[in-house]
Design a protein around this motif. Structure first.
Motif, PDB file in Angstrom:
ATOM      1  N   LEU A  61       0.830  -1.206   0.000  1.00 29.86           N
ATOM      2  CA  LEU A  61       0.000   0.000   0.000  1.00 29.86           C
ATOM      3  C   LEU A  61       0.863   1.254   0.000  1.00 29.86           C
ATOM      4  CD1 LEU A  61      -2.716   1.400   0.130  1.00 29.86           C
ATOM      5  CD2 LEU A  61      -2.729   1.057   2.615  1.00 29.86           C
ATOM      6  N   THR A  62       1.947   1.231   0.756  1.00 31.88           N
ATOM      7  CA  THR A  62       2.857   2.380   0.773  1.00 31.88           C
ATOM      8  C   THR A  62       3.476   2.610  -0.597  1.00 31.88           C
ATOM      9  OG1 THR A  62       3.378   1.957   3.105  1.00 31.88           O
ATOM     10  CG2 THR A  62       4.893   3.354   1.878  1.00 31.88           C
ATOM     11  N   LEU A  63       3.933   1.544  -1.232  1.00 30.17           N
ATOM     12  CA  LEU A  63       4.530   1.654  -2.564  1.00 30.17           C
ATOM     13  C   LEU A  63       3.521   2.183  -3.573  1.00 30.17           C
ATOM     14  CD1 LEU A  63       6.886   1.095  -4.516  1.00 30.17           C
ATOM     15  CD2 LEU A  63       5.998  -1.234  -4.769  1.00 30.17           C
ATOM     16  N   CYS A  64       2.311   1.658  -3.537  1.00 33.68           N
ATOM     17  CA  CYS A  64       1.275   2.097  -4.474  1.00 33.68           C
ATOM     18  C   CYS A  64       0.938   3.570  -4.263  1.00 33.68           C
ATOM     19  CB  CYS A  64       0.031   1.224  -4.298  1.00 33.68           C
ATOM     20  SG  CYS A  64      -1.314   1.605  -5.446  1.00 33.68           S
ATOM     21  N   SER A  65       0.862   3.999  -3.015  1.00 34.65           N
ATOM     22  CA  SER A  65       0.530   5.399  -2.721  1.00 34.65           C
ATOM     23  C   SER A  65       1.607   6.343  -3.240  1.00 34.65           C
ATOM     24  CB  SER A  65       0.353   5.585  -1.211  1.00 34.65           C
ATOM     25  OG  SER A  65      -0.684   4.768  -0.712  1.00 34.65           O
ATOM     26  N   CYS A  75      -6.527   6.730  -4.584  1.00 39.60           N
ATOM     27  CA  CYS A  75      -7.764   6.101  -4.107  1.00 39.60           C
ATOM     28  C   CYS A  75      -8.212   4.960  -5.019  1.00 39.60           C
ATOM     29  CB  CYS A  75      -8.860   7.155  -3.989  1.00 39.60           C
ATOM     30  SG  CYS A  75      -8.448   8.515  -2.859  1.00 39.60           S
ATOM     31  N   GLU A  76      -8.247   5.210  -6.308  1.00 40.12           N
ATOM     32  CA  GLU A  76      -8.795   4.216  -7.224  1.00 40.12           C
ATOM     33  C   GLU A  76      -7.784   3.128  -7.583  1.00 40.12           C
ATOM     34  OE1 GLU A  76     -11.126   5.853 -10.494  1.00 40.12           O
ATOM     35  OE2 GLU A  76     -11.176   7.762  -9.423  1.00 40.12           O
ATOM     36  N   ARG A  77      -6.521   3.472  -7.656  1.00 46.11           N
ATOM     37  CA  ARG A  77      -5.523   2.485  -8.065  1.00 46.11           C
ATOM     38  C   ARG A  77      -4.971   1.669  -6.899  1.00 46.11           C
ATOM     39  NH1 ARG A  77      -1.860   5.223 -12.896  1.00 46.11           N
ATOM     40  NH2 ARG A  77      -3.616   5.702 -14.305  1.00 46.11           N
ATOM     41  N   GLU A  80      -7.325  -1.905  -3.838  1.00 45.80           N
ATOM     42  CA  GLU A  80      -7.135  -3.340  -3.590  1.00 45.80           C
ATOM     43  C   GLU A  80      -6.105  -3.565  -2.485  1.00 45.80           C
ATOM     44  OE1 GLU A  80      -5.733  -7.410  -5.983  1.00 45.80           O
ATOM     45  OE2 GLU A  80      -6.038  -5.524  -7.065  1.00 45.80           O
ATOM     46  N   GLN A  81      -5.001  -2.820  -2.540  1.00 45.52           N
ATOM     47  CA  GLN A  81      -3.982  -2.937  -1.499  1.00 45.52           C
ATOM     48  C   GLN A  81      -4.517  -2.455  -0.155  1.00 45.52           C
ATOM     49  OE1 GLN A  81      -3.609  -1.820  -4.506  1.00 45.52           O
ATOM     50  NE2 GLN A  81      -1.697  -2.508  -5.434  1.00 45.52           N
ATOM     51  N   TYR A  82      -5.356  -1.421  -0.200  1.00 45.46           N
ATOM     52  CA  TYR A  82      -5.929  -0.906   1.047  1.00 45.46           C
ATOM     53  C   TYR A  82      -6.833  -1.936   1.712  1.00 45.46           C
ATOM     54  CZ  TYR A  82      -9.345   1.412   4.001  1.00 45.46           C
ATOM     55  OH  TYR A  82     -10.187   1.729   5.040  1.00 45.46           O
TER      56      TYR A  82
END
Length: 282
Positions: A61-65, A75-77, A80-82
């Motif tokens: 989630l950190t990497l995606c953010s 938010c949208e991408r 799933e990780q969230y």
């Protein structure tokens, strides 16, 4: 007699040996605990397995953010990780193994409280962006709101209009795309009661609208089309506000009162005062 003697001698030795082995084992555990490398009674492996998976989801989630920080599509991408991050944390809180709660092992157990601190810091980014506002949540499962889908459609239509009419050497992009832009702007304002949306609208939408405003006003300079009506309005407002001043100045310097005798210019208060003085003197 000889066998009885051996039994009498060897039994205490065996007991002492067993006690010595138990002592060494306990001493070894205490030594590990003292060095911070282990515990006298180790925690359940299942708790560590859950913690390991939770750490992976927190990292994802950190990497995606970070990768979706600009333009903001966190938010949208990263939803799933969230969801995985949220669910695994709840599992960590609610799992109990042989009477030992995983929560008591990892949460608020010491001053560092690393698991709780990292969870709260990661979650604060999601909450600060009002990311839950992008979705409808049905039993914890997210799906995009109709308003989010509608906004993205209008946003894409507006950007397509701008791109299609900006090149080559097309200066009419403002007139051609004005209607699309105004519809998008009005729809965005309707998403929030304060017409700004900073505190209630999903950050993905806010960032998209901010980018559109910047392109429209700064890059394309389309706001100049509104300047002429605004200038006319300001001029009319200024003239109307000056009318009372002009009226009083006209009456003061151009009115017939200047030609009246001085006796008529005296105020009623002065006349009443003089009359009362005369009555007292009589």
């Amino acid at each position: 007699m000889y066998k009885l003697y051996l039994l009498f001698v060897l039994c205490p030795i065996g007991i002492l040996k067993a006690n010595f082995e138990i002592y060494n084992h306990l001493q070894s555990n205490v030594f590990l605990q003292y060095n911070g490398e282990g515990y006298l009674f180790p925690y359940p492996n299942q708790c560590y397995e859950i913690l390991d998976v939770f750490a992976q989801h927190a990292s994802n989630l950190t990497l995606c953010s970070i990768l979706n920080a600009r333009p903001i599509t966190v938010c949208e991408r990263c939803v799933e990780q969230y969801v995985k991050f949220r669910d695994k944390y709840q599992e960590l809180l609610n799992t109990t193994v042989n009477g030992t709660s995983c929560r008591s092992v990892f949460i608020s157990h010491d001053r560092l409280n690393a698991v709780q601190e990292y969870h709260d810091n990661i979650l604060s980014v999601w909450n600060k962006g009002k990311c839950n506002g992008c979705f409808d949540w049905n039993h914890g499962i997210p799906s995009l709101k109709n308003s989010t889908i509608s906004f993205h459609k209008m946003f894409n239509d507006t950007m397509k209009c701008i791109v299609d009419n900006m090149y080559p050497q097309n200066n009419d992009v403002c007139n051609r795309c004005m209607q699309s832009y105004l519809q998008l702007d009005e729809f965005y304002k309707s998403l929030s009661s304060d017409s700004i949306g900073v505190d209630s609208v999903c950050m993905d939408i806010v960032d998209s609208m901010n980018a559109t405003h910047s392109i429209w006003s700064k890059s394309l300079n389309c706001c100049k089309l509104r300047r002429t009506p605004e200038i006319v309005f300001l001029c009319c407002a200024g003239i109307i506000s000056l009318l009372p001043l002009i009226y009083y100045m006209t009456v003061r310097f151009c009115g017939p009162i200047r030609d009246l005798p001085n006796v008529l210019k005296q105020s009623r208060f002065k006349q009443s005062f003089l009359r009362s003085v005369d009555n007292r003197s009589d």
